[in-house]
Motif scaffolding. Structure first.
Motif, short mmCIF file in Angstrom:
data_model
loop_
_atom_site.label_atom_id
_atom_site.label_comp_id
_atom_site.label_asym_id
_atom_site.label_seq_id
_atom_site.Cartn_x
_atom_site.Cartn_y
_atom_site.Cartn_z
N THR A 80 -3.86 -4.49 -1.50
CA THR A 80 -5.21 -4.07 -1.62
C THR A 80 -5.76 -3.90 -0.06
OG1 THR A 80 -6.48 -5.72 -1.66
CG2 THR A 80 -5.63 -5.20 -3.71
N ALA A 81 -6.62 -2.85 0.00
CA ALA A 81 -7.27 -2.70 1.39
C ALA A 81 -8.82 -2.99 1.26
CB ALA A 81 -7.28 -1.06 1.64
N ASP A 82 -9.17 -3.92 2.19
CA ASP A 82 -10.65 -4.34 2.56
C ASP A 82 -11.04 -3.21 3.30
OD1 ASP A 82 -12.86 -5.26 3.39
OD2 ASP A 82 -12.09 -7.32 3.98
N LEU A 83 -12.04 -2.32 2.81
CA LEU A 83 -12.43 -1.15 3.43
C LEU A 83 -13.60 -1.47 4.45
CD1 LEU A 83 -12.78 1.30 0.05
CD2 LEU A 83 -10.98 1.11 1.84
N ASN A 84 -14.22 -2.68 4.45
CA ASN A 84 -15.03 -3.09 5.38
C ASN A 84 -14.61 -4.14 6.27
OD1 ASN A 84 -17.38 -1.09 4.67
ND2 ASN A 84 -17.63 -2.71 3.16
N ALA A 85 -13.23 -4.39 6.44
CA ALA A 85 -12.54 -5.40 7.40
C ALA A 85 -13.24 -5.32 8.70
CB ALA A 85 -11.26 -5.32 7.31
N TRP A 86 -13.15 -3.85 9.06
CA TRP A 86 -13.68 -3.70 10.51
C TRP A 86 -15.04 -4.14 10.76
CZ3 TRP A 86 -18.30 -1.07 11.18
CH2 TRP A 86 -18.80 -0.42 10.03
N VAL A 119 -12.30 7.42 6.93
CA VAL A 119 -11.66 6.86 7.90
C VAL A 119 -11.24 5.49 7.28
CG1 VAL A 119 -11.38 6.13 10.29
CG2 VAL A 119 -12.09 8.18 9.80
N GLN A 120 -12.29 4.87 6.94
CA GLN A 120 -12.04 3.49 6.44
C GLN A 120 -11.04 3.43 5.42
OE1 GLN A 120 -15.95 2.46 5.09
NE2 GLN A 120 -16.89 2.79 7.35
N ARG A 121 -11.05 4.34 4.36
CA ARG A 121 -10.18 4.29 3.41
C ARG A 121 -8.92 4.74 3.80
NH1 ARG A 121 -9.83 4.43 -2.13
NH2 ARG A 121 -8.06 5.69 -2.93
N ASP A 122 -8.87 5.84 4.55
CA ASP A 122 -7.26 6.38 5.22
C ASP A 122 -6.72 5.23 5.86
OD1 ASP A 122 -7.92 8.71 4.17
OD2 ASP A 122 -8.33 9.65 6.22
N GLU A 123 -7.51 4.38 6.73
CA GLU A 123 -6.84 3.51 7.48
C GLU A 123 -6.31 2.28 6.62
OE1 GLU A 123 -5.62 3.49 10.60
OE2 GLU A 123 -7.45 3.75 11.37
N GLY A 124 -7.12 1.82 5.41
CA GLY A 124 -6.50 0.95 4.46
C GLY A 124 -5.11 1.40 3.96
N MET A 125 -5.18 2.60 3.66
CA MET A 125 -3.88 3.37 3.18
C MET A 125 -2.65 2.98 4.01
SD MET A 125 -4.83 4.15 0.03
CE MET A 125 -6.38 3.22 -0.03
N ARG A 126 -2.92 3.68 5.15
CA ARG A 126 -1.77 3.48 6.30
C ARG A 126 -1.35 1.96 6.49
NH1 ARG A 126 -4.74 7.86 8.48
NH2 ARG A 126 -6.36 6.49 9.60
N SER A 127 -2.51 1.25 6.71
CA SER A 127 -2.03 -0.38 6.89
C SER A 127 -1.32 -0.68 5.79
CB SER A 127 -3.22 -1.14 7.07
OG SER A 127 -4.24 -0.61 8.29
N CYS A 128 -1.55 -0.82 4.55
CA CYS A 128 -0.93 -1.11 3.50
C CYS A 128 0.64 -0.57 3.44
CB CYS A 128 -1.78 -1.00 2.07
SG CYS A 128 -3.31 -2.13 1.95
N GLY A 129 0.58 0.85 3.53
CA GLY A 129 1.90 1.37 3.59
C GLY A 129 2.68 0.78 4.41
N MET A 130 2.60 0.24 5.62
CA MET A 130 3.13 -0.26 6.56
C MET A 130 3.75 -1.81 6.40
SD MET A 130 1.87 1.22 10.44
CE MET A 130 0.34 1.30 10.34
N ALA A 131 2.39 -2.32 5.72
CA ALA A 131 2.91 -3.95 5.40
C ALA A 131 3.86 -3.72 3.89
CB ALA A 131 1.29 -4.38 4.87
N ALA A 132 3.81 -2.79 3.34
CA ALA A 132 4.67 -2.51 2.27
C ALA A 132 6.40 -2.59 2.84
CB ALA A 132 4.34 -1.57 1.05
N THR A 133 6.39 -1.81 3.92
CA THR A 133 7.68 -1.61 4.25
C THR A 133 8.12 -2.90 4.98
OG1 THR A 133 7.16 0.75 4.71
CG2 THR A 133 9.04 -0.11 6.10
N THR A 134 7.22 -3.66 5.63
CA THR A 134 7.67 -4.86 6.03
C THR A 134 7.85 -5.85 5.12
OG1 THR A 134 5.93 -4.60 8.22
CG2 THR A 134 6.59 -6.89 7.54
N LEU A 135 7.31 -5.85 4.21
CA LEU A 135 7.65 -6.73 2.78
C LEU A 135 9.04 -6.43 2.17
CD1 LEU A 135 4.47 -7.03 0.64
CD2 LEU A 135 5.64 -8.81 1.36
#
Length: 200
Positions: A80-86, A119-135
């Motif tokens: 999941t993406a925390d859209l307000n993590a920033w 941008v907040q949402r797009d960044e969450g998608m990108r971040s989770c996609g990279m993390a999924a690959t790591t997993l």
């Protein structure tokens, strides 16, 4: 296992041994590697919901087109993406950096994300996609198979997980021991069709 070997060997598996259990140590190792995945401005906006409760797994399966791997894999991770993590104490993301770096980057985080929901949402998608690959690659090295998934009712899963309002589900990664090998690759496109140098 070399990284290149894990990339070649990683396949999406649908049929898992429902009796296999990952140890707490394995799960800890896997998640410790996942949080090393990159994020813009180091905001670490992924949140990994590790679902271990059997009844909850059944409920999530019911809103995931009844796909068996949601329940039968050893582990279900809902990225999941925390859209307000920033905006949540952004100084902590750079606390170990030199002061000059902190003075530059911490205000830049707010300047980039503030008032920009897309941008907040797009960044969450990108971040989770990279993390999924790591997993998935880390799991492969550990002797496990995986399947990335988006075949589920996003709103229903969010409610079942009691996600905060500023979080959104992105995808699942299920992890476990395959009952049968993956099928042959169905049809890989050639490099010259998908790799473009400089311009189209």
């Amino acid at each position: 296992m070399q990284v290149s070997e894990a990339i070649i060997a990683r396949r999406s598996v649908k049929s898992f041994d429902p009796h296999h259990r990952m140890t707490d140590e394995e799960i800890h190792k896997l998640m410790s590697l996942a949080i090393l995945s990159p994020t813009a401005f180091n905001i670490q906006n992924w949140r990994f919901v590790v679902v271990t409760e059997p009844v909850l797994r059944q409920q999530i399966r019911a809103v995931s087109w009844n796909q068996a791997q949601v329940e039968e894999a050893s582990l279900l991770v809902v990225l999941t993406a925390d859209l307000n993590a920033w905006a949540k104490q952004p100084e902590r993301y750079w606390r170990n950096a030199p002061q000059a770096v902190q003075d530059y980057l911490v205000p830049a985080i707010g300047n980039y994300y503030r008032d920009n929901a897309q941008v907040q949402r797009d960044e969450g998608m990108r971040s989770c996609g990279m993390a999924a690959t790591t997993l998935m690659l880390a799991a492969k090295e550990m002797g496990y198979d995986t399947c990335p998934m988006d075949g589920f009712d996003f709103d229903a899963v969010g409610k079942l997980l009691k996600l905060p309002e500023d979080h959104t589900p992105v995808m699942f990664v299920v992890i476990g021991k395959a009952l049968e090998p993956a099928r042959a690759r169905a049809g890989q496109l050639p490099l010259d069709e998908v790799v473009i140098y400089n311009t189209f």
